[in-house]
Design a protein around this motif. Structure first.
Motif, PDB file in Angstrom:
ATOM      1  N   UNK A  74     -36.128 -15.160  16.609  1.00 24.23           N
ATOM      2  CA  UNK A  74     -36.781 -15.857  17.720  1.00 24.23           C
ATOM      3  C   UNK A  74     -36.735 -15.035  18.999  1.00 24.23           C
ATOM      4  N   UNK A  75     -35.714 -14.203  19.128  1.00 29.14           N
ATOM      5  CA  UNK A  75     -35.587 -13.335  20.301  1.00 29.14           C
ATOM      6  C   UNK A  75     -36.333 -12.015  20.132  1.00 29.14           C
ATOM      7  N   UNK A  76     -36.805 -11.730  18.913  1.00 31.42           N
ATOM      8  CA  UNK A  76     -37.498 -10.475  18.668  1.00 31.42           C
ATOM      9  C   UNK A  76     -36.576  -9.311  18.383  1.00 31.42           C
ATOM     10  N   UNK A  77     -35.348  -9.597  17.977  1.00 32.50           N
ATOM     11  CA  UNK A  77     -34.345  -8.556  17.734  1.00 32.50           C
ATOM     12  C   UNK A  77     -34.442  -8.068  16.292  1.00 32.50           C
ATOM     13  N   UNK A  78     -34.567  -6.759  16.088  1.00 33.94           N
ATOM     14  CA  UNK A  78     -34.619  -6.247  14.723  1.00 33.94           C
ATOM     15  C   UNK A  78     -34.624  -4.747  14.618  1.00 33.94           C
ATOM     16  N   UNK A  79     -34.502  -4.059  15.764  1.00 38.01           N
ATOM     17  CA  UNK A  79     -34.567  -2.595  15.746  1.00 38.01           C
ATOM     18  C   UNK A  79     -33.242  -2.012  16.228  1.00 38.01           C
ATOM     19  N   UNK A 138     -37.594  -8.162  24.093  1.00 32.92           N
ATOM     20  CA  UNK A 138     -36.387  -8.605  23.394  1.00 32.92           C
ATOM     21  C   UNK A 138     -35.141  -8.088  24.090  1.00 32.92           C
ATOM     22  N   UNK A 139     -35.187  -6.826  24.535  1.00 35.26           N
ATOM     23  CA  UNK A 139     -34.044  -6.260  25.245  1.00 35.26           C
ATOM     24  C   UNK A 139     -33.757  -7.045  26.516  1.00 35.26           C
ATOM     25  N   UNK A 140     -34.799  -7.405  27.234  1.00 33.95           N
ATOM     26  CA  UNK A 140     -34.627  -8.170  28.468  1.00 33.95           C
ATOM     27  C   UNK A 140     -34.089  -9.562  28.182  1.00 33.95           C
ATOM     28  N   UNK A 141     -34.607 -10.201  27.144  1.00 29.18           N
ATOM     29  CA  UNK A 141     -34.161 -11.548  26.808  1.00 29.18           C
ATOM     30  C   UNK A 141     -32.701 -11.580  26.381  1.00 29.18           C
ATOM     31  N   UNK A 142     -32.234 -10.519  25.757  1.00 30.37           N
ATOM     32  CA  UNK A 142     -30.826 -10.462  25.356  1.00 30.37           C
ATOM     33  C   UNK A 142     -29.921 -10.224  26.551  1.00 30.37           C
ATOM     34  N   UNK A 143     -30.347  -9.365  27.456  1.00 29.28           N
ATOM     35  CA  UNK A 143     -29.521  -9.041  28.618  1.00 29.28           C
ATOM     36  C   UNK A 143     -29.443 -10.201  29.592  1.00 29.28           C
ATOM     37  N   UNK A 144     -30.547 -10.896  29.808  1.00 34.71           N
ATOM     38  CA  UNK A 144     -30.625 -12.009  30.746  1.00 34.71           C
ATOM     39  C   UNK A 144     -30.222 -13.283  30.005  1.00 34.71           C
ATOM     40  N   UNK A 145     -29.003 -13.754  30.231  1.00 34.21           N
ATOM     41  CA  UNK A 145     -28.465 -14.862  29.445  1.00 34.21           C
ATOM     42  C   UNK A 145     -29.241 -16.163  29.662  1.00 34.21           C
TER      43      UNK A 145
END
Length: 395
Positions: A244-249, A99-106
Motif C-alpha cells: 500500500x505504501x509502494x515499498x518493494x525496491x 514511497x520513500x517520502x511516505x515512509x520517512x514522513x510518519x
C-alpha cells in the motif's frame, strides 16, 4: 561503473558494509555528503565531495558536474527521497520517491495506509505549541508523541494524559524549533521487525527480529533476537501494508507490533537495518547482503534463490549508559568463539567521552553480536559475556 553514495554522518553500514561491497563489485565510488571531513577521516581513499545532500537539486547538480552516474544510492534514513529523485532524474533504477517520502514522513505514512484501507491509526500533527491543546483533548490515551521525520527513537515518548502530552510537546519543541510532531494512538503488542529485499518485481523476506525495549515511557531498543520466519498470516499483513505504501525496491526494515493476531506497522525504514544488525545478518545468513542491495540499484534482478543459510540463531545486545557523564572504563573490541557461538563486541563510545543521557539509541556504549545454531546457547553465552564486563561512568 560509477556509484554515487549519499550520506550524512559516517555509519558502520557504509564503512563496513556498502563500501567494501562496492569494492568487491569493482565500482568507482563517490560519496556525496554534508559532513565531508568526517567521512575522509574514516576512509581517506574514497572520493568524497561536499554537497547539501538534503536538497535533491544540489545532488543532481553535483552529479551532473562530475562523472556520469550508473547508480545513486543511500542507506540514510534522511536521504531516501533525495536519492530516489536523483536516480529518477538520471534515468537510473531506484525507489519510487513517493514511497520513500511516505515512509520517512510518519504522518503521511498513516494517511496512505488509511486511504488504501490497509490500516487506520488515530494520529494528528503538531506544527507548534498553539495546536497542542486541541490535540491533547482529542487524543486517545495512552498515546505516543514523536517527531514526524525522526530517527533512533529520539524524542519518542509515551504519554498517559493531556497534561503529559502538553509537557512533552513543549519540551520537544524547545529542543527542535520548527519541528513537526506526530501524536498517534499507542499500538499494543510485542515489537518485531521484518527485513525484506526486492528488485521491484521479486521480493525476498529475510526473516526478522523480536525487539525488547526499555521500560516506558521511552522506546530504546535494548535487545534483538533473530526470528527466522514470522507466522505466514503476520508476514502477509505486513507485506500488504508495504504494498500500500509502494515499498518493494532494495532493502527495507519494517518495525511492527502483533496483538491478538493483528500485525500493525510502527514505522518503515526504507533502507537496510542498522546498528550493526545488517553486519550480523551477512554472517548469520551466509550471503552477500550488501552486494545484492547495490546490484539492485545497478539494475540487476535478484536471483530467485539467494542461497540463504538456514538453521542459524542470533542475538544482539546494546549496553546502555544509565546516566550522564564521562565513560571512564569499558571493554575493548573483542572477537570470541564460545561453545560454538561467535561473539563480536564493538565499543560505540570511546573512553574519555562525556555525554548527556539522551533516552535514545545514542545512549548505547557498545554492541554485542552473537551468532550460532542454537538459540538457548546463544542467549546463555551472550549473557555470560556481558555479565563479565564493566562500563563505568563518572559524573
Amino acid at each position: 561503473m560509477r556509484l554515487y553514495l549519499l550520506a550524512r554522518n559516517p555509519t558502520d553500514s557504509v564503512t563496513e558494509g556498502f563500501l567494501p561491497a562496492a569494492a568487491r563489485l569493482g565500482l568507482d565510488v563517490t560519496v556525496l555528503t554534508d559532513h565531508p571531513d568526517a567521512h575522509r577521516a574514516v576512509y581517506p581513499d574514497v572520493e568524497t565531495l561536499e554537497c547539501d545532500v538534503r536538497d535533491f537539486r544540489a545532488v543532481v547538480t553535483r552529479i551532473s558536474t562530475h562523472h556520469r552516474p550508473d547508480a545513486v544510492f543511500s542507506n540514510s534514513d534522511h536521504l531516501q527521497t533525495q536519492a530516489a529523485l536523483a536516480a529518477d532524474y538520471f534515468g537510473l533504477p531506484g525507489k519510487d520517491w513517493r514511497a520513500a517520502l511516505a515512509c520517512k514522513d510518519k504522518a503521511e505514512m498513516r494517511r496512505r495506509l488509511a486511504a488504501a484501507g490497509a490500516d487506520t491509526v488515530w494520529s494528528a500533527e503538531l506544527t507548534g505549541t498553539g495546536a497542542v491543546e486541541s490535540v491533547a483533548q482529542a487524543a486517545p490515551y495512552p498515546c505516543v508523541i514523536k517527531p514526524r521525520e525522526g530517527v533512533a527513537s529520539e524524542d519518542v515518548v509515551r504519554v498517559e494524559n493531556p497534561e503529559q502530552l502538553r509537557t512533552r510537546a513543549e519540551e520537544i519543541f524547545a529542543r527542535r524549533p520548527g519541528a513537526v510532531l506526530v501524536v498517534e494512538e499507542y499500538l499494543p503488542g510485542e515489537l518485531y521487525t521484518l527485513e525484506t529485499l526486492g528488485d521491484g518485481k521479486l521480493r525476498h523476506v529475510l526473516g526478522g527480529f523480536h525487539t525488547e525495549l526499555s521500560p516506558p515511557p521511552y522506546f530504546i531498543e535494548e535487545r534483538l533476537v533473530f526470528v527466522p520466519a514470522h507466522p505466514e498470516p503476520v508476514v502477509g499483513q505486513i507485506l500488504a501494508q508495504l504494498d500500500a505504501l509502494g515499498v518493494g525496491f532494495g532493502a527495507c526494515h519494517t518495525e511492527f507490533v502483533v496483538h491478538e493476531g493483528r500485525a500493525r506497522i510502527i514505522e518503515v525504514n526504507y533502507r537496510a537495518i542498522g546498528d550493526q544488525v545488517d553486519l550480523l545478518l551477512t554472517r548469520l545468513l551466509g550471503f552477500p547482503l550488501f552486494e545484492h542491495i547495490l546490484r539492485t540499484h545497478l539494475g540487476e534482478p535478484l536471483p530467485a534463490d539467494l542461497g540463504v543459510r538456514q538453521g542459524g540463531a542470533a542475538r544482539l545486545e546494546y549496553p546502555c549508559a544509565d546516566r550522564a557523564g564521562t565513560l571512564t572504563s569499558a571493554p575493548p573490541a573483542t572477537e570470541l568463539s564460545v561453545d560454538g557461538v561467535t561473539l563480536t563486541y564493538r565499543p560505540l563510545r570511546a573512553v574519555g567521552e562525556r555525554h548527556e543521557l539522551y533516552r535514545t539509541n545514542r545512549d548505547y556504549v557498545g554492541v554485542l553480536r552473537a551468532t550460532g545454531t542454537d538459540q538457548p546457547t546463544v542467549d546463555r553465552v551472550s549473557a555470560q559475556f556481558l555479565a563479565a564486563q564493566r562500563w563505568e561512568i563518572q559524573p
